[in-house]
Design a protein around this motif. Sequence first.
Motif, PDB file in Angstrom:
ATOM      1  N   LEU A 222       0.762  -1.082   0.148  1.00 38.22           N
ATOM      2  CA  LEU A 222       0.066   0.025   0.166  1.00 38.22           C
ATOM      3  C   LEU A 222       0.851   1.283  -0.031  1.00 38.22           C
ATOM      4  N   ALA A 223       2.114   0.991   0.026  1.00 37.17           N
ATOM      5  CA  ALA A 223       3.046   2.153  -0.034  1.00 37.17           C
ATOM      6  C   ALA A 223       2.773   3.094  -1.353  1.00 37.17           C
ATOM      7  N   GLY A 224       2.557   4.183  -1.224  1.00 37.89           N
ATOM      8  CA  GLY A 224       2.359   5.206  -2.385  1.00 37.89           C
ATOM      9  C   GLY A 224       0.902   5.165  -2.985  1.00 37.89           C
ATOM     10  N   LYS A 225       0.087   4.246  -2.479  1.00 33.04           N
ATOM     11  CA  LYS A 225      -1.263   4.432  -2.705  1.00 33.04           C
ATOM     12  C   LYS A 225      -2.147   5.656  -2.251  1.00 33.04           C
ATOM     13  N   PRO A 226      -3.399   6.085  -2.919  1.00 36.88           N
ATOM     14  CA  PRO A 226      -3.893   7.235  -2.405  1.00 36.88           C
ATOM     15  C   PRO A 226      -4.492   7.021  -1.140  1.00 36.88           C
ATOM     16  N   LYS A 227      -4.842   8.297  -0.135  1.00 31.43           N
ATOM     17  CA  LYS A 227      -5.171   8.048   1.038  1.00 31.43           C
ATOM     18  C   LYS A 227      -6.744   8.363   0.975  1.00 31.43           C
ATOM     19  N   PHE A 228      -7.644   7.891   1.870  1.00 31.05           N
ATOM     20  CA  PHE A 228      -8.894   7.696   1.787  1.00 31.05           C
ATOM     21  C   PHE A 228      -9.415   8.757   1.152  1.00 31.05           C
ATOM     22  N   ALA A 229      -8.986  10.292   1.947  1.00 31.18           N
ATOM     23  CA  ALA A 229      -9.346  11.384   1.319  1.00 31.18           C
ATOM     24  C   ALA A 229      -9.511  11.727  -0.320  1.00 31.18           C
ATOM     25  N   GLU A 230      -8.490  11.202  -0.755  1.00 29.51           N
ATOM     26  CA  GLU A 230      -8.320  11.371  -2.133  1.00 29.51           C
ATOM     27  C   GLU A 230      -9.307  10.530  -3.159  1.00 29.51           C
ATOM     28  N   ILE A 231      -9.695   9.510  -2.544  1.00 30.67           N
ATOM     29  CA  ILE A 231     -10.807   8.694  -3.136  1.00 30.67           C
ATOM     30  C   ILE A 231     -12.269   8.954  -2.992  1.00 30.67           C
ATOM     31  N   ALA A 232     -12.314   9.457  -1.872  1.00 27.60           N
ATOM     32  CA  ALA A 232     -13.983   9.805  -1.252  1.00 27.60           C
ATOM     33  C   ALA A 232     -14.732  10.173  -2.401  1.00 27.60           C
ATOM     34  N   GLU A 233     -14.679  11.218  -2.805  1.00 24.63           N
ATOM     35  CA  GLU A 233     -15.512  11.961  -3.766  1.00 24.63           C
ATOM     36  C   GLU A 233     -15.682  11.005  -5.065  1.00 24.63           C
ATOM     37  N   GLU A 234     -14.881  10.302  -5.484  1.00 22.93           N
ATOM     38  CA  GLU A 234     -15.149   9.388  -6.761  1.00 22.93           C
ATOM     39  C   GLU A 234     -15.766   8.127  -6.254  1.00 22.93           C
ATOM     40  N   MET A 235     -15.542   7.584  -4.745  1.00 19.68           N
ATOM     41  CA  MET A 235     -16.274   6.526  -4.401  1.00 19.68           C
ATOM     42  C   MET A 235     -17.778   6.963  -4.140  1.00 19.68           C
ATOM     43  N   LEU A 236     -18.115   8.130  -3.501  1.00 19.32           N
ATOM     44  CA  LEU A 236     -19.323   8.366  -3.319  1.00 19.32           C
ATOM     45  C   LEU A 236     -20.095   8.856  -4.707  1.00 19.32           C
ATOM     46  N   ALA A 237     -19.539   9.219  -5.534  1.00 18.05           N
ATOM     47  CA  ALA A 237     -20.136   9.460  -7.048  1.00 18.05           C
ATOM     48  C   ALA A 237     -20.432   8.095  -7.756  1.00 18.05           C
ATOM     49  N   PHE A 238     -19.630   7.069  -7.397  1.00 18.00           N
ATOM     50  CA  PHE A 238     -20.032   5.606  -7.939  1.00 18.00           C
ATOM     51  C   PHE A 238     -21.103   4.867  -7.229  1.00 18.00           C
ATOM     52  N   LEU A 239     -21.184   5.335  -5.766  1.00 15.67           N
ATOM     53  CA  LEU A 239     -22.261   4.833  -5.056  1.00 15.67           C
ATOM     54  C   LEU A 239     -23.623   5.445  -5.585  1.00 15.67           C
ATOM     55  N   GLY A 240     -23.487   6.650  -5.783  1.00 16.34           N
ATOM     56  CA  GLY A 240     -24.780   7.597  -6.120  1.00 16.34           C
ATOM     57  C   GLY A 240     -25.726   7.377  -4.814  1.00 16.34           C
ATOM     58  N   ASP A 241     -26.910   7.380  -5.347  1.00 15.66           N
ATOM     59  CA  ASP A 241     -28.082   7.002  -4.254  1.00 15.66           C
ATOM     60  C   ASP A 241     -28.828   5.693  -3.917  1.00 15.66           C
ATOM     61  N   ALA A 242     -27.827   4.563  -4.595  1.00 21.93           N
ATOM     62  CA  ALA A 242     -28.639   3.408  -4.834  1.00 21.93           C
ATOM     63  C   ALA A 242     -28.484   2.714  -3.490  1.00 21.93           C
ATOM     64  N   PRO A 243     -29.302   1.695  -3.184  1.00 22.66           N
ATOM     65  CA  PRO A 243     -28.961   0.722  -1.925  1.00 22.66           C
ATOM     66  C   PRO A 243     -27.585  -0.044  -2.285  1.00 22.66           C
ATOM     67  N   ILE A 244     -27.263  -0.335  -0.836  1.00 25.88           N
ATOM     68  CA  ILE A 244     -25.536  -0.881  -0.736  1.00 25.88           C
ATOM     69  C   ILE A 244     -25.783  -2.154  -0.114  1.00 25.88           C
TER      70      ILE A 244
END
Length: 236
Positions: free
Chosen positions: A64-86
Motif C-alpha cells: 500500500l506504499a504510495g497508494k492514495p489516501k482515503f480522502a483522495e478517493i472519497a468523492e469518486e467513491m461516493l459518485a459511484f455509489l450514487g443514491d443506490a441501495p448498498i
Amino acid sequence: MRQIVLDTETTGLDPALGDRVIEVAAVELVNLLPTGATFHRLVDPERDIPAEATRVHGFTNGDLAGKPKFAEIAEEMLAFLGDAPIIAHNAPFDFGFLDAELKRCGQPVLDRSRMVDSLMLAKQRYPGMPNSLDALCRRLGVDNSMRSSHNAILDCTLLAQVYLELMGGKQPGFELAASLAVGRAAMGGEAQVEWVPCPIVVPADRAAAHAAFIAAKVKDALWLKPPFAPAPAEPG
C-alpha cells in the motif's frame, strides 16, 4: 433497479480503535445482474498493518506504499455509489468503517436506510446454518475456488452471485435488463430503448368463427358486458 454490492478490507476490526480502510470495492447491479461497472481502489491507511490482518487479506505495508489516501478517493467513491441501495455481507461492519473514514475527511456519512445486509438475509433463509460468504457459495453452487484470501473485488463479484440466489435466482427478462445496462455503460450514458407494439392481427373469418362459437357455447359472457365490452363504434 440499480444496486451496489460493496466490500472493504481493513487493518483490523474496530475503527474506534484506530483501524483504517485499506481497500474499497464495489460492483454495480441493475435488476440484480452485474453490469460490468466497478469501483476498486487500494488505500494507504496511514498506519501499520498488523500481521494478523495481513494473514486475512494478504496486504502488507509495502503493498500500500504510495497508494492514495482515503480522502483522495472519497468523492469518486461516493459518485459511484450514487443514491443506490448498498449490499454488503455483514454490512454494519463496512458501513462503520466507511463512515469513520468519511467523517475523517469531512464528507457526509452513508445513509443507513440504504444498507442491505446480505448476512441477515442469509440468516433468515438458513437459520442455524453457517452463513459466511464461503459457506453460501458452497451451498448455492457459486464457484469460489479463486478465493484464497479476502480480496474485496473478488468478494463483491461472488456476493453479487450469492445475492441473486438469495433473492430467488434469475428471473425471466433479467438478461434483457443486463444487456441494456451493459449498453448503457458502453455508451457512457443511459440506454434508450424504443418499445414498438406488435399487435396480433386475427383474420376476419377466424374472428367471425370465434364469435359464433362464443354465442353458441357461452351464456352471458362476462367480457361482453359493460364495463368490459368495447364501446359500439360511432357512425362515421
